[in-house]
Design a protein around this motif. Sequence first.
Motif: not given
Length: 301
Positions: A159-173
């Motif tokens: 679950l924490c890994f998935s939250a990190g995915n979302i955060l990385s996606s926000l940065q790349q946007k």
Amino acid sequence: MNLSLYLLTVVIWGTTWIAIKLQMGEVAIPVSIAYRFGLAAVVLFAILLLSRRLQKLDGRAQMICLAQGLCLFCINFLCFYTASQWIPSGLIAVVFSTATLWNALNARIFFGQRIAPNVLAGGGLGLAGLALLFWPELSGHTASRETLMGLGLALLGTLCFSAGNILSSLQQKVGLKPLTTNAWGMLYGTLLLCAWCLVSGTPFAMEWNTRYVGSLLYLAIPGSVIGFTAYLTLVGRMGPERAAYCTVLFPVVALNISAFVEGYEWTAPALFGLLLVMAGNVLVFRKPKLAVAPAAEEARA
């Protein structure tokens, strides 16, 4: 290019689980994780500075990197390393493959994306498969408590890994590259782990042997620098839901290594459970058929 990143991520992350197991010993778990991501951060910053590719981050981006460091490079691995003490590394990889479902749920929470029926069905298959995979351990009285703790920690880490995915996606946007955000995230994760060790009085020990140093170098360079960069690049290109598809193949690699190194024994229910988990993950990525409008049907006629 995407296929190459997929294969690279599968091969590297399918083999890091056994390297995590090899880290278990005299060195405390948070110290081992701090060594891993501290070394990885140094390598990433060196590459970025020498190539002049280090991007400047504003205050908001730094805060997201801090949150990413907490989720991806701190709590996530505290859970996985601790779980590896109680359950085989290959089974942890199977639990980790449920990131496909968590990514879909987080995309709903953070981006408002609708959860399709196939995602719910895939999640149900995945949970049923996990129950079958863990049934031999869950049915035993001596190891059931530790197995449940390991399973729970592995799910929390995912679950924490998935939250990190979302955060990385926000940065790349907003145009920030994974190399830069990973470097800062790993640095923040290392600092948080070191702070925890200092507060809790955990000693910064070291094992100077081939097993520990070799697994540490493998986890830091291929496992962290290369693996996270390749995977999070896929997240930016394809979105967190589709990028997590490569986790479908992790269990196949990890469980076979676990069978060879740790003596994990395949059983008929376990094999069927693995097939259910993989089928559930594939179903998550199946695009639902769009309904054909009546006007379009008449035009065809």
